[in-house]
Write a protein that holds these residues in place. Structure first.
Motif, PDB file in Angstrom:
ATOM      1  N   ASN B  68       0.840  -1.196   0.000  1.00 30.12           N
ATOM      2  CA  ASN B  68       0.000   0.000   0.000  1.00 30.12           C
ATOM      3  C   ASN B  68       0.886   1.261   0.000  1.00 30.12           C
ATOM      4  O   ASN B  68       1.742   1.425   0.869  1.00 30.12           O
ATOM      5  CB  ASN B  68      -0.890  -0.027   1.253  1.00 30.12           C
ATOM      6  CG  ASN B  68      -1.946   1.053   1.217  1.00 30.12           C
ATOM      7  OD1 ASN B  68      -1.755   2.108   0.602  1.00 30.12           O
ATOM      8  ND2 ASN B  68      -3.058   0.801   1.872  1.00 30.12           N
ATOM      9  N   ALA B  69       0.650   2.111  -0.993  1.00 26.31           N
ATOM     10  CA  ALA B  69       1.477   3.309  -1.137  1.00 26.31           C
ATOM     11  C   ALA B  69       1.455   4.173   0.128  1.00 26.31           C
ATOM     12  O   ALA B  69       2.428   4.837   0.462  1.00 26.31           O
ATOM     13  CB  ALA B  69       1.007   4.118  -2.337  1.00 26.31           C
ATOM     14  N   LYS B  70       0.324   4.132   0.842  1.00 28.57           N
ATOM     15  CA  LYS B  70       0.197   4.941   2.064  1.00 28.57           C
ATOM     16  C   LYS B  70       1.205   4.503   3.135  1.00 28.57           C
ATOM     17  O   LYS B  70       1.583   5.264   4.006  1.00 28.57           O
ATOM     18  CB  LYS B  70      -1.222   4.808   2.632  1.00 28.57           C
ATOM     19  CG  LYS B  70      -2.202   5.796   2.028  1.00 28.57           C
ATOM     20  CD  LYS B  70      -3.485   5.841   2.848  1.00 28.57           C
ATOM     21  CE  LYS B  70      -4.336   4.618   2.591  1.00 28.57           C
ATOM     22  NZ  LYS B  70      -5.639   4.637   3.237  1.00 28.57           N
ATOM     23  N   ASN B  71       1.600   3.215   3.064  1.00 24.95           N
ATOM     24  CA  ASN B  71       2.498   2.673   4.083  1.00 24.95           C
ATOM     25  C   ASN B  71       3.959   2.643   3.639  1.00 24.95           C
ATOM     26  O   ASN B  71       4.793   2.003   4.281  1.00 24.95           O
ATOM     27  CB  ASN B  71       2.077   1.244   4.446  1.00 24.95           C
ATOM     28  CG  ASN B  71       0.689   1.195   5.047  1.00 24.95           C
ATOM     29  OD1 ASN B  71       0.275   2.136   5.716  1.00 24.95           O
ATOM     30  ND2 ASN B  71      -0.026   0.110   4.812  1.00 24.95           N
ATOM     31  N   ALA B  72       4.263   3.338   2.535  1.00 25.68           N
ATOM     32  CA  ALA B  72       5.599   3.212   1.936  1.00 25.68           C
ATOM     33  C   ALA B  72       6.731   3.407   2.945  1.00 25.68           C
ATOM     34  O   ALA B  72       7.665   2.607   3.001  1.00 25.68           O
ATOM     35  CB  ALA B  72       5.738   4.198   0.789  1.00 25.68           C
ATOM     36  N   SER B  73       6.620   4.463   3.773  1.00 27.85           N
ATOM     37  CA  SER B  73       7.747   4.717   4.674  1.00 27.85           C
ATOM     38  C   SER B  73       7.778   3.693   5.813  1.00 27.85           C
ATOM     39  O   SER B  73       8.850   3.323   6.292  1.00 27.85           O
ATOM     40  CB  SER B  73       7.675   6.141   5.230  1.00 27.85           C
ATOM     41  OG  SER B  73       6.527   6.275   6.030  1.00 27.85           O
ATOM     42  N   LEU B  74       6.593   3.216   6.236  1.00 33.74           N
ATOM     43  CA  LEU B  74       6.548   2.205   7.299  1.00 33.74           C
ATOM     44  C   LEU B  74       7.102   0.867   6.810  1.00 33.74           C
ATOM     45  O   LEU B  74       7.653   0.086   7.573  1.00 33.74           O
ATOM     46  CB  LEU B  74       5.102   1.987   7.756  1.00 33.74           C
ATOM     47  CG  LEU B  74       4.443   3.103   8.558  1.00 33.74           C
ATOM     48  CD1 LEU B  74       2.953   2.826   8.681  1.00 33.74           C
ATOM     49  CD2 LEU B  74       5.073   3.221   9.935  1.00 33.74           C
ATOM     50  N   ALA B  75       6.937   0.610   5.510  1.00 33.15           N
ATOM     51  CA  ALA B  75       7.286  -0.702   4.962  1.00 33.15           C
ATOM     52  C   ALA B  75       8.696  -0.759   4.387  1.00 33.15           C
ATOM     53  O   ALA B  75       9.174  -1.839   4.052  1.00 33.15           O
ATOM     54  CB  ALA B  75       6.286  -1.076   3.876  1.00 33.15           C
ATOM     55  N   SER B  76       9.364   0.398   4.314  1.00 27.66           N
ATOM     56  CA  SER B  76      10.631   0.434   3.573  1.00 27.66           C
ATOM     57  C   SER B  76      11.687  -0.513   4.144  1.00 27.66           C
ATOM     58  O   SER B  76      12.529  -1.014   3.414  1.00 27.66           O
ATOM     59  CB  SER B  76      11.173   1.865   3.525  1.00 27.66           C
ATOM     60  OG  SER B  76      11.375   2.325   4.839  1.00 27.66           O
ATOM     61  N   ASP B  77      11.657  -0.759   5.456  1.00 29.59           N
ATOM     62  CA  ASP B  77      12.656  -1.653   6.053  1.00 29.59           C
ATOM     63  C   ASP B  77      12.220  -3.115   6.044  1.00 29.59           C
ATOM     64  O   ASP B  77      12.960  -3.982   6.504  1.00 29.59           O
ATOM     65  CB  ASP B  77      12.938  -1.233   7.507  1.00 29.59           C
ATOM     66  CG  ASP B  77      13.818   0.000   7.570  1.00 29.59           C
ATOM     67  OD1 ASP B  77      14.479   0.289   6.552  1.00 29.59           O
ATOM     68  OD2 ASP B  77      13.845   0.660   8.623  1.00 29.59           O
ATOM     69  N   LEU B  78      11.027  -3.398   5.570  1.00 34.51           N
ATOM     70  CA  LEU B  78      10.488  -4.758   5.684  1.00 34.51           C
ATOM     71  C   LEU B  78      10.580  -5.515   4.357  1.00 34.51           C
ATOM     72  O   LEU B  78       9.651  -6.208   3.945  1.00 34.51           O
ATOM     73  CB  LEU B  78       9.040  -4.696   6.195  1.00 34.51           C
ATOM     74  CG  LEU B  78       8.870  -3.935   7.522  1.00 34.51           C
ATOM     75  CD1 LEU B  78       7.401  -3.860   7.920  1.00 34.51           C
ATOM     76  CD2 LEU B  78       9.679  -4.572   8.637  1.00 34.51           C
TER      77      LEU B  78
END
Lengths: 45, 166
Positions: B68-78
């Motif tokens: 989800n593009a909205k979560n891009a920064s939250l997901a970047s390390d995953l």
């Protein structure tokens, strides 16, 4: 008449070892445990 | 952040931590969701949420929240979690792209990459990678890893009977 028996290779075992890396992050910094530990270390030197 | 909100957040994390440690993934998922409602940018709560989905074998939902593009920064390390979900959803090509897009090939990504190459039937590359992993790893799964290597070698042998195999 059944056809003659024939040896076939078996499917080799293959394990998913990457799943062992699916772990929760350490939450100590979020639950305040990390701070308590630091203080504790201070008291005991 | 107000002191009250901060306190709530700590309490919510204490609860989440409890469920994480008891491997109660359903409750941990709810607890993580609660934190993200109070503070949508909490990376660690988001990380826990993804781990819960994966542990509950809900790989589709894991991939959905990670993509989800909205979560891009939250997901970047995953990256590993994303690639693993793709691998389990039978999308080895996409999984390999995700792994190779990582800034660093961690031991977890290496292990996963080898499994993806196996799934893609790229047995020679897979074999080379496993040799490297076996040489540089000491853990409780050495026997299983050797079994995986044997599987790679037997597939290599089946494909190229004349090859010079180990």
């Amino acid at each position: 008449m059944p056809p003659p028996m024939e040896a076939v290779p078996c499917k080799p075992l293959f394990f998913d070892l990457a799943c062992n890396f699916i772990e929760f992050p350490n939450l100590d910094d979020k639950t305040g445990v990390a701070n308590n530990k630091k203080q504790g270390a201070g008291i005991t030197g | 952040m107000s002191a009250n909100k901060e306190n709530n957040l700590i309490q919510a994390y204490v609860e989440l931590n409890k469920f994480c440690q008891s491997s109660d993934y359903e409750r941990a998922l709810k607890a993580a969701g609660k934190i993200l409602q109070i503070a949508p940018n909490e990376q660690k709560a988001f990380h826990c949420k993804v781990i819960c989905f994966i542990q509950l074998h809900n790989f589709k939902e894991a991939l959905t929240v990670l993509s989800n593009a909205k979560n891009a920064s939250l997901a970047s390390d995953l990256v590993f979690e994303k690639a693993y979900s793709q691998y389990r959803l039978n999308c080895p090509k996409e999984a390999l792209e995700t792994v190779d897009g990582a800034s660093e090939l961690t031991p977890a990504l290496k292990e996963l990459r080898a499994q993806i190459l196996y799934r893609l039937e790229q047995y020679q590359d897979c074999y080379n990678l496993y040799r490297d992993i076996v040489k540089n790893t000491t853990d409780d799964y050495e026997d299983e890893r050797k079994a995986n290597m044997s599987a790679v070698v037997s597939n290599l042998a089946a494909l190229t009977p004349t090859a010079d195999l180990p």
